[in-house]
Design a protein around this motif. Sequence first.
Motif, PDB file in Angstrom:
ATOM      1  N   ASN A  32      51.481  55.007  38.442  1.00 19.99           N
ATOM      2  CA  ASN A  32      51.501  53.748  39.198  1.00 19.99           C
ATOM      3  C   ASN A  32      51.660  52.544  38.275  1.00 19.99           C
ATOM      4  OD1 ASN A  32      50.978  54.730  42.000  1.00 19.99           O
ATOM      5  ND2 ASN A  32      49.134  55.537  41.035  1.00 19.99           N
ATOM      6  N   MET A  33      50.912  52.533  37.170  1.00 16.13           N
ATOM      7  CA  MET A  33      51.053  51.420  36.233  1.00 16.13           C
ATOM      8  C   MET A  33      52.412  51.440  35.559  1.00 16.13           C
ATOM      9  SD  MET A  33      47.321  50.647  34.531  1.00 16.13           S
ATOM     10  CE  MET A  33      46.753  52.296  34.119  1.00 16.13           C
ATOM     11  N   ASP A  34      52.922  52.624  35.228  1.00 12.55           N
ATOM     12  CA  ASP A  34      54.228  52.699  34.563  1.00 12.55           C
ATOM     13  C   ASP A  34      55.352  52.292  35.506  1.00 12.55           C
ATOM     14  OD1 ASP A  34      53.022  53.469  32.213  1.00 12.55           O
ATOM     15  OD2 ASP A  34      53.342  55.609  32.532  1.00 12.55           O
ATOM     16  N   ARG A  35      55.230  52.612  36.781  1.00 11.50           N
ATOM     17  CA  ARG A  35      56.240  52.160  37.744  1.00 11.50           C
ATOM     18  C   ARG A  35      56.172  50.644  37.914  1.00 11.50           C
ATOM     19  NH1 ARG A  35      56.295  51.269  43.347  1.00 11.50           N
ATOM     20  NH2 ARG A  35      54.113  51.923  43.518  1.00 11.50           N
ATOM     21  N   LEU A 316      41.886  57.497  36.634  1.00 13.10           N
ATOM     22  CA  LEU A 316      41.255  57.163  37.907  1.00 13.10           C
ATOM     23  C   LEU A 316      41.579  55.731  38.321  1.00 13.10           C
ATOM     24  CD1 LEU A 316      37.772  58.872  37.411  1.00 13.10           C
ATOM     25  CD2 LEU A 316      39.446  59.432  39.181  1.00 13.10           C
ATOM     26  N   LEU A 317      41.575  54.818  37.364  1.00 13.12           N
ATOM     27  CA  LEU A 317      41.950  53.435  37.651  1.00 13.12           C
ATOM     28  C   LEU A 317      43.369  53.371  38.201  1.00 13.12           C
ATOM     29  CD1 LEU A 317      41.276  50.325  35.467  1.00 13.12           C
ATOM     30  CD2 LEU A 317      43.572  50.748  36.302  1.00 13.12           C
ATOM     31  N   ASP A 318      44.273  54.125  37.585  1.00 14.57           N
ATOM     32  CA  ASP A 318      45.668  54.132  38.025  1.00 14.57           C
ATOM     33  C   ASP A 318      45.804  54.715  39.426  1.00 14.57           C
ATOM     34  OD1 ASP A 318      48.664  53.960  37.179  1.00 14.57           O
ATOM     35  OD2 ASP A 318      48.431  55.976  38.003  1.00 14.57           O
ATOM     36  N   ARG A 319      45.158  55.866  39.649  1.00 17.04           N
ATOM     37  CA  ARG A 319      45.331  56.583  40.917  1.00 17.04           C
ATOM     38  C   ARG A 319      44.556  55.963  42.075  1.00 17.04           C
ATOM     39  NH1 ARG A 319      43.626  61.114  39.281  1.00 17.04           N
ATOM     40  NH2 ARG A 319      41.678  61.455  40.407  1.00 17.04           N
ATOM     41  N   LYS A 320      43.353  55.472  41.785  1.00 22.76           N
ATOM     42  CA  LYS A 320      42.491  55.031  42.871  1.00 22.76           C
ATOM     43  C   LYS A 320      42.420  53.516  43.053  1.00 22.76           C
ATOM     44  CE  LYS A 320      39.544  59.101  43.113  1.00 22.76           C
ATOM     45  NZ  LYS A 320      38.170  59.574  43.394  1.00 22.76           N
ATOM     46  N   PRO A 359      47.035  44.654  25.806  1.00 21.38           N
ATOM     47  CA  PRO A 359      48.270  44.543  26.586  1.00 21.38           C
ATOM     48  C   PRO A 359      47.997  44.022  28.003  1.00 21.38           C
ATOM     49  CG  PRO A 359      47.543  46.819  26.557  1.00 21.38           C
ATOM     50  CD  PRO A 359      46.587  46.059  25.677  1.00 21.38           C
ATOM     51  N   TYR A 360      48.868  43.153  28.472  1.00 16.99           N
ATOM     52  CA  TYR A 360      48.771  42.696  29.850  1.00 16.99           C
ATOM     53  C   TYR A 360      50.074  42.999  30.585  1.00 16.99           C
ATOM     54  CZ  TYR A 360      51.752  38.594  28.901  1.00 16.99           C
ATOM     55  OH  TYR A 360      52.801  37.779  28.574  1.00 16.99           O
ATOM     56  N   MET A 361      49.974  43.113  31.894  1.00 11.99           N
ATOM     57  CA  MET A 361      51.126  43.359  32.765  1.00 11.99           C
ATOM     58  C   MET A 361      51.022  42.397  33.941  1.00 11.99           C
ATOM     59  SD  MET A 361      52.271  46.950  34.566  1.00 11.99           S
ATOM     60  CE  MET A 361      50.615  47.361  35.093  1.00 11.99           C
ATOM     61  N   LEU A 362      52.056  41.591  34.147  1.00  9.40           N
ATOM     62  CA  LEU A 362      52.033  40.564  35.190  1.00  9.40           C
ATOM     63  C   LEU A 362      53.187  40.810  36.152  1.00  9.40           C
ATOM     64  CD1 LEU A 362      51.569  36.730  34.500  1.00  9.40           C
ATOM     65  CD2 LEU A 362      52.695  37.657  36.517  1.00  9.40           C
ATOM     66  N   TYR A 363      52.833  41.150  37.380  1.00  9.20           N
ATOM     67  CA  TYR A 363      53.831  41.449  38.419  1.00  9.20           C
ATOM     68  C   TYR A 363      53.854  40.327  39.448  1.00  9.20           C
ATOM     69  CZ  TYR A 363      55.823  43.513  42.648  1.00  9.20           C
ATOM     70  OH  TYR A 363      56.563  43.741  43.782  1.00  9.20           O
ATOM     71  N   ASP A 364      55.052  39.943  39.858  1.00  7.61           N
ATOM     72  CA  ASP A 364      55.246  38.930  40.896  1.00  7.61           C
ATOM     73  C   ASP A 364      56.138  39.537  41.974  1.00  7.61           C
ATOM     74  OD1 ASP A 364      56.029  36.778  42.502  1.00  7.61           O
ATOM     75  OD2 ASP A 364      56.120  35.373  40.834  1.00  7.61           O
ATOM     76  N   SER A 365      55.591  39.745  43.164  1.00 10.42           N
ATOM     77  CA  SER A 365      56.355  40.410  44.220  1.00 10.42           C
ATOM     78  C   SER A 365      57.566  39.590  44.662  1.00 10.42           C
ATOM     79  CB  SER A 365      55.465  40.681  45.436  1.00 10.42           C
ATOM     80  OG  SER A 365      55.106  39.469  46.085  1.00 10.42           O
ATOM     81  N   TRP A 373      60.232  49.547  30.180  1.00 10.84           N
ATOM     82  CA  TRP A 373      58.996  49.850  29.458  1.00 10.84           C
ATOM     83  C   TRP A 373      57.895  50.422  30.347  1.00 10.84           C
ATOM     84  CZ3 TRP A 373      59.565  44.192  27.736  1.00 10.84           C
ATOM     85  CH2 TRP A 373      59.331  43.317  28.801  1.00 10.84           C
ATOM     86  N   ASP A 374      56.929  51.142  29.689  1.00  9.02           N
ATOM     87  CA  ASP A 374      55.705  51.589  30.324  1.00  9.02           C
ATOM     88  C   ASP A 374      54.582  50.634  29.923  1.00  9.02           C
ATOM     89  OD1 ASP A 374      56.908  53.794  31.500  1.00  9.02           O
ATOM     90  OD2 ASP A 374      56.507  55.089  29.774  1.00  9.02           O
ATOM     91  N   TYR A 375      53.440  50.772  30.579  1.00  7.55           N
ATOM     92  CA  TYR A 375      52.315  49.885  30.273  1.00  7.55           C
ATOM     93  C   TYR A 375      51.391  50.550  29.258  1.00  7.55           C
ATOM     94  CZ  TYR A 375      48.016  47.255  30.640  1.00  7.55           C
ATOM     95  OH  TYR A 375      46.896  46.527  30.332  1.00  7.55           O
ATOM     96  N   ASN A 376      51.405  50.048  28.026  1.00  8.79           N
ATOM     97  CA  ASN A 376      50.469  50.483  26.987  1.00  8.79           C
ATOM     98  C   ASN A 376      50.536  49.498  25.825  1.00  8.79           C
ATOM     99  OD1 ASN A 376      52.613  51.405  25.089  1.00  8.79           O
ATOM    100  ND2 ASN A 376      52.951  52.995  26.654  1.00  8.79           N
ATOM    101  N   GLU A 377      49.718  49.746  24.810  1.00  9.97           N
ATOM    102  CA  GLU A 377      49.623  48.807  23.695  1.00  9.97           C
ATOM    103  C   GLU A 377      50.927  48.699  22.914  1.00  9.97           C
ATOM    104  OE1 GLU A 377      45.544  50.818  24.223  1.00  9.97           O
ATOM    105  OE2 GLU A 377      47.642  51.442  24.194  1.00  9.97           O
TER     106      GLU A 377
END
Length: 401
Positions: A32-35, A316-320, A359-365, A373-377
């Motif tokens: 989910n985070m990588d998508r 668990l954070l990713d899935r739930k 690392p941060y990830m900022l999504y704007d719908s 890229w994937d989400y990691n350091e």
Amino acid sequence: MKFIVVLGDGMADEPIDELGGKTPLEYAKTPNMDRLSKMSELGMVHTIPDGMKPGSDTANLSVLGYDPKKYYSGRSPLEALSIGVPMKDTDIAIRCNIVTVSEEENSFEDKRIIDHSASEISTEECTVLLKEVERELADETYQFYAGTSYRHCMIWNGGKVVELIQPHDVLGQKIGQYLPGDARLREMMERSYRILVNHPINLERKKKGLNPANCCWFWGAGTKPMLSSFTEKTGRKGMMVSAVDLLKGIAVGAGMGVALVEGANGGLNTNYAGKVEAAVRAVTQEGYDFAYIHLEAPDEMGHQGSVERKVQAIELLDRKIIGPLFKKMEATGEAFRLLVLPDHPTPIRVRTHTSDSVPYMLYDSSAPRNQTWDYNEAEGRKSGNYVPEGHKLMERFLGEK
């Protein structure tokens, strides 16, 4: 536009040989985070100001947009706000963890901290133990207040801010050199061990193979906090969703709402669905613009030094959290932004916090990106995006200059 932060406490780490040279965040299965990352801005943010100790207190203030150098007055006073402790301007609040120390040594100074959370003891059990300590040690100068799990508070009337060591910084070490310099605080810690070591709750815990909560450990001293209103500061009405008194205390001090989620406990088995529901309900039904979902488990697993359980906490954070949250917010049809990040690293190698960037990830719908890229350091560093002053990331997230 609605705004939601998902904060994986201590989620960042260092490359680990056991994981093939990857960090837990790189190694974990996080579809989910990588998508989401492929539609998001990725980068690194420095949440701990230079010269300040790394901790969830300073780091979460930064993430919420408060410069710790201006607003930080100590960790325990923020937790006192959550508990509802009345603080006078002359009071000092001190964190009172009930930890596990070794029992075989005759000398208190030779004992070692085995577990800073006493096997993640329940609030119900630990409150009983704190009441025993309170009955023996409380007076007009020192008062005790129950918090969550092993985390409690002591108020020192007319006290002073003294240097105290975090228990998770000295796991496995002899405690003598880390005990308070203040003679009264030191004496109370030693007496707490004598009060708790043979308490029926602890004898029963040992029979079950659980660590006993057998000693109070004081740290995080500070004065009454003075935070400015989050709404006045940002123009947004905010809701905090956390099981941890520190985060709830920051929210109280900032005039934010605090969601009470049944079964939320700061561990691997927290009520994930309840946290997602509370955040979505806040921004879609209750008139809030902003929600902050805090997950404590990655940090706790880092302190335990468990690679396997830290990876599990991230998965668990990713899935739930990430998957259901994204799906629910998309279904509303309303534009939203989602910020995902740790507050600080809690590397398995050291089992405590460090000041490295995260690392941060900022999504704007309303403006999804098209990235690979994937989400990691590692990917966050390669992105070239860097926020050197952590408290300014919130301005970026909210769309302010």
